[in-house]
Scaffold this motif. Structure first.
Motif, mmCIF file in Angstrom:
data_model
loop_
_atom_site.group_PDB
_atom_site.id
_atom_site.type_symbol
_atom_site.label_atom_id
_atom_site.label_comp_id
_atom_site.label_asym_id
_atom_site.label_seq_id
_atom_site.Cartn_x
_atom_site.Cartn_y
_atom_site.Cartn_z
ATOM 1 N N LYS A 1 0.808 -1.184 0.033
ATOM 2 C CA LYS A 1 0.029 -0.039 -0.022
ATOM 3 C C LYS A 1 0.963 1.205 -0.070
ATOM 4 O O LYS A 1 0.479 2.214 -0.592
ATOM 5 C CB LYS A 1 -0.849 0.093 1.309
ATOM 6 C CG LYS A 1 -2.067 -1.167 1.205
ATOM 7 C CD LYS A 1 -2.588 -0.813 2.376
ATOM 8 C CE LYS A 1 -3.801 -2.124 2.303
ATOM 9 N NZ LYS A 1 -4.643 -1.906 3.809
ATOM 10 N N ARG A 2 2.015 1.088 0.752
ATOM 11 C CA ARG A 2 2.950 2.250 0.912
ATOM 12 C C ARG A 2 3.640 2.539 -0.643
ATOM 13 O O ARG A 2 3.603 3.963 -1.041
ATOM 14 C CB ARG A 2 3.801 2.275 2.141
ATOM 15 C CG ARG A 2 3.312 2.040 3.358
ATOM 16 C CD ARG A 2 4.403 2.155 4.226
ATOM 17 N NE ARG A 2 4.112 1.976 5.640
ATOM 18 C CZ ARG A 2 4.965 1.912 6.926
ATOM 19 N NH1 ARG A 2 6.097 1.839 6.684
ATOM 20 N NH2 ARG A 2 4.159 2.106 7.878
ATOM 21 N N CYS A 3 4.017 1.646 -1.341
ATOM 22 C CA CYS A 3 4.359 1.682 -2.690
ATOM 23 C C CYS A 3 3.258 2.152 -3.315
ATOM 24 O O CYS A 3 3.828 3.175 -4.447
ATOM 25 C CB CYS A 3 4.972 0.359 -2.988
ATOM 26 S SG CYS A 3 6.306 -0.345 -2.326
ATOM 27 N N GLU A 4 2.224 1.784 -3.439
ATOM 28 C CA GLU A 4 1.149 2.324 -4.303
ATOM 29 C C GLU A 4 0.828 3.900 -4.047
ATOM 30 O O GLU A 4 0.630 4.827 -4.942
ATOM 31 C CB GLU A 4 -0.023 1.706 -4.252
ATOM 32 C CG GLU A 4 -0.008 0.254 -4.828
ATOM 33 C CD GLU A 4 -1.410 -0.507 -4.514
ATOM 34 O OE1 GLU A 4 -2.316 0.061 -3.671
ATOM 35 O OE2 GLU A 4 -1.470 -1.710 -4.923
ATOM 36 N N ALA A 5 0.977 4.214 -2.863
ATOM 37 C CA ALA A 5 0.826 5.621 -2.316
ATOM 38 C C ALA A 5 2.004 6.522 -2.944
ATOM 39 O O ALA A 5 1.756 7.788 -3.301
ATOM 40 C CB ALA A 5 0.632 5.805 -0.845
ATOM 41 N N ALA A 6 2.994 5.920 -2.723
ATOM 42 C CA ALA A 6 4.221 6.756 -3.120
ATOM 43 C C ALA A 6 4.360 6.929 -4.733
ATOM 44 O O ALA A 6 4.929 7.736 -5.197
ATOM 45 C CB ALA A 6 5.925 5.738 -2.859
ATOM 46 N N GLU A 7 4.048 5.705 -5.306
ATOM 47 C CA GLU A 7 4.017 5.861 -6.965
ATOM 48 C C GLU A 7 2.779 6.935 -7.297
ATOM 49 O O GLU A 7 3.030 7.583 -8.161
ATOM 50 C CB GLU A 7 3.356 4.377 -7.404
ATOM 51 C CG GLU A 7 3.240 4.480 -8.914
ATOM 52 C CD GLU A 7 2.956 3.240 -9.496
ATOM 53 O OE1 GLU A 7 2.592 2.846 -10.692
ATOM 54 O OE2 GLU A 7 2.674 2.127 -8.778
ATOM 55 N N LEU A 8 1.574 6.864 -6.487
ATOM 56 C CA LEU A 8 0.648 8.165 -6.884
ATOM 57 C C LEU A 8 1.194 9.501 -6.550
ATOM 58 O O LEU A 8 1.190 10.316 -7.412
ATOM 59 C CB LEU A 8 -0.726 7.690 -5.885
ATOM 60 C CG LEU A 8 -1.776 8.743 -6.056
ATOM 61 C CD1 LEU A 8 -2.243 9.004 -7.534
ATOM 62 C CD2 LEU A 8 -2.885 8.585 -5.183
ATOM 63 N N GLN A 9 2.074 9.664 -5.525
ATOM 64 C CA GLN A 9 2.882 10.805 -5.125
ATOM 65 C C GLN A 9 3.648 11.305 -6.470
ATOM 66 O O GLN A 9 3.713 12.585 -6.718
ATOM 67 C CB GLN A 9 3.442 10.983 -3.839
ATOM 68 C CG GLN A 9 2.490 10.982 -2.670
ATOM 69 C CD GLN A 9 3.133 11.093 -1.412
ATOM 70 O OE1 GLN A 9 4.452 10.716 -1.501
ATOM 71 N NE2 GLN A 9 2.594 11.152 -0.437
#
Length: 515
Positions: free
Chosen positions: A370-378
């Motif tokens: 989930k953190r990786c997906e959030a970082a990718e979105l950022q």
């Protein structure tokens, strides 16, 4: 108030831009209203930009066949696709709301001037050598032609400074990114950074419009293809138009004497005007539908390939994650079996402990995902945030530049007023000195001089000294024409009138004063 605008690549005709010839849509009487922002010969611009780099390059060559005598001719004959120069055509409004001669046309001219200065400031790699605003095309709108040379610096091959649109755009932050291959041709075209550069220039022009209190009406004329929903809506409208269109009936007319006088032969088939217009309308609608069908098929093919690749990549990631999870489960099971074999008592408790650890590892893995997906979105949002920050940082600078330009314009106007006042004072001194000369000299044509007087030697020298001081003053002020005019003499009509008023009535008479 809203207006449309456009920033497009032009063909680049310097002779047309500089009005070395006039086309039918140009009114020569209005050409004086054109605004020349910069006008420099192409060869001179090439020498200023590439002269020193070309000399350094040629000095390093040991083979004569690698020496470049003239870089401008070298680019003209080059086969790498580079143009000698490029052109942008910038327009605000249309002829209905910003036609030549209207009040809005003058506003558009000021906006185009401001955009030109922003273009020069924001595009250091695009060296402008010719820029003109046309205000003389009847039935048209004010528009700006910017002719520029794309310059790339710090190059390792060839000249260290060279003509290269691709490298110039990359150095300004507009890189070239490949597109997915199309289903129709299987080729790999390049999506050049120039597309994003043009969009940035259009946004810059829209920002200037908004600063002038004008709403930027985006016409979406630069979009490559319609979306599927847009296509369905357009197709529905076109199909409805075709269904509602009455069938074309070709009305055949017999040629009458008037038609035969116009050149119609007796056996020629003649269609009525309504029939011809109906055929033309039907042909236009069908051709439009065909173009929309073709563009949409191409877009849908491209999107399908993109979706297929994305799905394949997603499946690969899912399989890889499943393998990792299965490996963790197998490792945990193996560890549990090992403990169970070694320690019969308490095996169930150990197994539960390991199972709990396994569940915690899975939870940590999902949290990390989930953190990786959030970082990718950022990361995806980062360019937009950077652009917003850059605009916020550069707007005050642009406002300062506008204020400084306005202050400079006010200083120029003040200087022009002072120059005019100095000239008027010099003109008055000029008239006074020519009148003083009538006290000392006679006219060359021997005409009567009623003002000549017998002067003392000191008065004679004083007039000579005043003459020399006046001449020096005129030259220092830059009015050589007044200095040359000091060779004559005479009394102006205004001074003559004042003299007549001061003379007693018994002595008043008309004087003929020669020059």
């Amino acid at each position: 108030m809203g207006k449309s605008s456009s920033v497009t690549l032009g063909s680049g005709s310097l002779s047309h831009n500089n009005r070395e010839f006039s086309t039918d849509n140009v009114d020569p009487a209005l050409s004086a209203n054109n605004v020349i922002l910069v006008q420099k010969k192409l060869k001179v611009a090439y020498q200023e930009i590439f002269g020193e780099p070309l000399k350094r390059y040629n000095d390093k060559q040991k083979r004569s066949d690698r020496v470049i005598p003239d870089y401008l001719d070298h680019i003209r004959q080059s086969k790498n696709g580079e143009k000698v120069f490029h052109e942008l055509v910038v327009q605000v409004g249309n002829r209905n709301d910003t036609g030549i001669g209207s009040v809005d046309a003058d506003i558009a001219k000021e906006i185009l001037i401001e955009y030109y200065h922003c273009f020069v400031e924001c595009n250091p790699n695009m060296r402008v050598f010719n820029a003109v605003i046309h205000m003389d095309e009847k039935d048209g709108t004010p528009h700006l032609h910017i002719d520029f040379i794309p310059v790339a610096t710090s190059q390792k091959r060839g000249l260290e400074t060279k003509n290269s649109m691709r490298q110039a755009l990359q150095q300004q932050g507009y890189d070239f990114h490949p597109m997915l291959p199309t289903a129709s041709y299987g080729k790999l075209p390049s999506k050049i950074g120039g597309g994003r550069w043009l969009e940035a220039e259009r946004a810059q022009l829209g920002s200037i419009l908004q600063q002038h209190g004008i709403t930027w009406e985006k016409m979406d004329t630069h979009r490559e293809h319609l979306t599927v929903s847009e296509f369905k809506a357009c197709a529905e409208i076109i199909n409805r138009e075709i269904q509602n269109m009455p069938p074309v009936v070709l009305e055949i007319r017999e040629s009458n004497p008037a038609m035969r006088l116009a050149g119609v032969t007796p056996n020629e088939v003649i269609a009525s005007r309504p029939s011809a217009e109906a055929l033309l309308n039907e042909n236009t609608v069908l051709r439009t539908q065909a173009e929309i069908n073709l563009s949409t098929i191409q877009k849908m093919d491209t999107e399908k390939i993109a979706r297929d690749i994305y799905i394949q990549q997603s499946l690969t990631k899912m399989i890889e994650r499943e393998k990792q999870a299965n490996a963790s489960v197998r490792a945990a099971q193996a560890e549990a079996e090992k403990i169970k074999a070694q320690y019969a008592p308490g095996t169930a408790e150990k197994y539960q402990e390991l199972a709990g650890k396994h569940n915690r590892v899975i939870s940590m893995y999902r949290e990390l995902e989930k953190r990786c997906e959030a970082a990718e979105l950022q990361n995806k949002q980062l360019p937009e945030r950077i652009e917003t920050a850059v605009i916020a940082a550069t707007n005050p600078i642009k406002n300062d530049n506008s204020r400084l330009r306005e202050e400079l314009e006010r200083l120029k106007q003040s200087a022009a007023g002072l120059q005019e006042r100095v000239y008027n004072l010099c003109q008055t001194l000029y008239d006074i000195m020519r009148a003083v000369f009538t006290l000392k000299y006679s006219y060359k044509d021997k005409s009567r001089n009623p003002y000549k007087s017998e002067l003392t030697e000191s008065a004679d020298y004083l007039i000579d000294a005043l003459e020399q001081k006046s001449r020096n003053a005129f030259l220092d002020a830059g009015f050589s024409d007044l200095e040359k005019g000091m060779s004559g003499m005479g009394v102006t009509a205004e001074l003559e009138k004042d003299v007549q008023k001061r003379l007693p009535k018994s002595k008043r008479q008309e004087h003929e004063i020669g020059c």
